[in-house]
Write an enzyme that holds these catalytic residues in place. Structure first.
Site, PDB file in Angstrom:
ATOM      1  N   SER A  92       0.798  -1.225   0.000  1.00 28.00           N
ATOM      2  CA  SER A  92       0.000   0.000   0.000  1.00 28.00           C
ATOM      3  C   SER A  92       0.828   1.271   0.000  1.00 28.00           C
ATOM      4  CB  SER A  92      -0.959  -0.004   1.188  1.00 28.00           C
ATOM      5  OG  SER A  92      -0.246  -0.117   2.401  1.00 28.00           O
ATOM      6  N   HIS A 116      -5.494  -3.155  -2.735  1.00 29.18           N
ATOM      7  CA  HIS A 116      -5.237  -2.245  -3.859  1.00 29.18           C
ATOM      8  C   HIS A 116      -5.219  -2.965  -5.201  1.00 29.18           C
ATOM      9  CE1 HIS A 116      -4.388   1.094  -1.156  1.00 29.18           C
ATOM     10  NE2 HIS A 116      -3.829   0.185  -0.379  1.00 29.18           N
ATOM     11  N   LYS A 142     -12.089   0.560  -1.489  1.00 34.21           N
ATOM     12  CA  LYS A 142     -11.173   1.264  -2.384  1.00 34.21           C
ATOM     13  C   LYS A 142     -11.749   1.251  -3.808  1.00 34.21           C
ATOM     14  CE  LYS A 142      -7.551   1.235   0.903  1.00 34.21           C
ATOM     15  NZ  LYS A 142      -6.782   0.340   1.776  1.00 34.21           N
TER      16      LYS A 142
HETATM   17  C1  LIG Z   1      -6.919   0.090   3.204  1.00 31.17           C
HETATM   18  C2  LIG Z   1      -6.272  -1.202   3.478  1.00 31.17           C
HETATM   19  C3  LIG Z   1      -6.869  -2.117   4.339  1.00 31.17           C
HETATM   20  C4  LIG Z   1      -8.073  -1.791   5.162  1.00 31.17           C
HETATM   21  O1  LIG Z   1      -9.257  -1.862   4.427  1.00 31.17           O
HETATM   22  P1  LIG Z   1     -10.520  -1.083   5.004  1.00 31.17           P
HETATM   23  O2  LIG Z   1     -11.664  -1.692   4.300  1.00 31.17           O
HETATM   24  O3  LIG Z   1     -10.314   0.354   4.688  1.00 31.17           O
HETATM   25  O4  LIG Z   1     -10.549  -1.349   6.473  1.00 31.17           O
HETATM   26  C5  LIG Z   1      -6.284  -3.342   4.478  1.00 31.17           C
HETATM   27  N1  LIG Z   1      -5.148  -3.660   3.832  1.00 31.17           N
HETATM   28  C6  LIG Z   1      -4.549  -2.794   3.001  1.00 31.17           C
HETATM   29  C7  LIG Z   1      -3.309  -3.218   2.298  1.00 31.17           C
HETATM   30  C8  LIG Z   1      -5.074  -1.530   2.811  1.00 31.17           C
HETATM   31  O5  LIG Z   1      -4.460  -0.668   2.014  1.00 31.17           O
END
Ligand SMILES: *Cc1c(COP(=O)(O)O)cnc(C)c1O
Length: 395
Positions: free
Chosen positions: A187, A215, A248
């Site tokens: 990330s 992602h 996302k």
């Molecule tokens: C954003 C993210 C999460 C968390 O997901 P949410 O649904 O926002 O809680 C988990 N792992 C990674 C790699 C992320 O970038």
């Protein structure tokens, strides 16, 4: 002052002194990646955001929003109970089937968020006698889940498969079960996990490979994520535990695990962050389904974020990215903040990521690219970054 308030105030001062204090800034999102932010003086500025994870802009999509409204009118604003009581309504079952279909797994289970998914899944599968290996740059919630499991947690160097293999060779025999945890797309760095090599290591040591593909879904591998993307290149990959987020590229909220039927059934009766929490609201689930329709149908949309990231990288002279995330590591938190402020003065919102979100000494600007970015905006940003940050600051 109470000892509690004194404690908090002292901690804040300390963070402030190290430029590590976080502040919340009210932001309203608009069309075309615009974000309206309120300054300390109350003024409002419209910026073009390069730090949004809504990769396909689906949170703003009329069909997705309409599905949300319609479900609210038909089924209500909330689910009213946890999944094991009366919270398993038809839409949520449909969403789990859709996710399994997209990821080509037997089954799927949805959670309240990606974070909650990892906090629930990992301790369901590993306990105090077990071994968990985690990539050093894996997301905080994989570490959170590993800690909750109470297992022996060992960190392997980023994407260093030989290191993971050595650790397993030395320790695996002392533990009944082993998990191997990694981000699919990292990330803060935007690079991909070497899943074929990790598959080989996991097989050799009977470790269960789990990827966090927050992602990847929606933008890589025809929308199926980073595992599918690498399989499509002809690699021999087996990831029995694939988790991700609906918050996302899917544009809404929630998390999921895609796995075999037996694993999913087991997690549903074991994961505490699944059992002791209310089911996702129907409007949210309906919106996710509408978003997944678009992801499955619209190849041109799916390809746009990565194409935009590649355009930016080529313009500033960075290597072609494998994901929608491009870091520009500047090292020092203060210098990174100054770079972010400079971009803001020119109308761009780019987040300065500092420790502890990233390792000490690797503070960075982090650019994320979405389908909503316009070519002329990317070009203007690239010129600024190249001329004012990369050149000026070069050693
Ligand atoms: C954003 C993210 C999460 C968390 O997901 P949410 O649904 O926002 O809680 C988990 N792992 C990674 C790699 C992320 O970038």
């Amino acid at each position: 002052m109470s000892s509690l308030d004194a404690f908090a105030a002292e901690k804040l001062q300390d963070l402030e002194a190290r430029s590590l204090r976080r502040r919340l800034v009210e932001t309203e999102r608009g069309a075309d990646s615009r974000a309206v932010r309120r300054g300390a003086d109350g003024s409002r500025r419209t910026l073009i955001s390069f730090c949004c994870n809504d990769y396909l802009n689906l949170s703003q999509n009329p069909a997705v929003k309409q599905a949300m409204v319609q479900a609210a009118l038909e089924f209500g604003a909330g689910a009213g109970a946890s999944r094991l009581v009366t919270g398993t309504y038809p839409l949520v079952t449909a969403l789990e089937e859709r996710l399994a279909r997209l990821k080509k797994t037997e089954a799927a289970v949805v959670f309240g968020s990606g974070y909650l998914t990892n906090l629930g899944v990992i301790p369901s599968l590993a306990g105090s006698r077990d071994l968990i290996l985690v990539d050093e740059l894996a997301h905080a919630c994989l570490y959170g889940g590993a800690q909750l499991a109470g297992a022996k947690v060992v960190v392997f160097r980023h994407n260093d498969v030989d290191h993971a293999a050595d650790l397993l060779a030395g320790m695996r025999a002392d533990h009944p079960r082993a998990l191997l945890l990694t981000d699919g797309v990292f990330s803060m760095d935007g690079d991909l996990a070497p899943l074929e090599a990790l598959t080989r290591v996991a097989r050799a040591h009977d470790a269960w490979l789990m990827t966090d593909d927050a992602h990847g879904i929606g933008v890589l591998g025809e929308g199926r994520g980073s595992t599918a993307a690498q399989i499509m290149e002809g690699r021999d990959i087996d990831v029995p535990l694939q988790m991700g987020t609906l918050s996302k590229a899917v544009g809404v909220y929630g998390g999921y695990l895609c796995a075999s039927q037996s694993v999913v059934d087991f997690v549903k009766t074991r994961a505490r962050s699944f059992i002791y929490t209310t089911a996702l609201p129907p409007p949210c689930v309906a919106a996710c389904l509408a978003a997944l329709d678009i992801i499955e149908d619209d190849a041109e949309l799916r390809d746009r974020p990565l194409a935009n990231a590649r355009l930016f990288a080529s313009l500033v002279g960075l290597a072609a990215p494998h994901s929608t995330i491009i870091p520009l590591v500047l090292g020092d938190p203060e210098r990174t903040l100054a770079a972010s402020r400079l971009l803001e003065e020119h109308g761009f919102l780019v987040s300065a990521i500092r420790p502890p979100s990233v390792p000490e000494g690797t503070a960075r600007l982090r650019f994320t690219f979405t389908a909503a970015h316009k070519e002329e905006d990317i070009k203007r940003l690239a010129e600024l970054v190249h001329d004012k940050i990369m050149i000026r600051d070069a050693p």
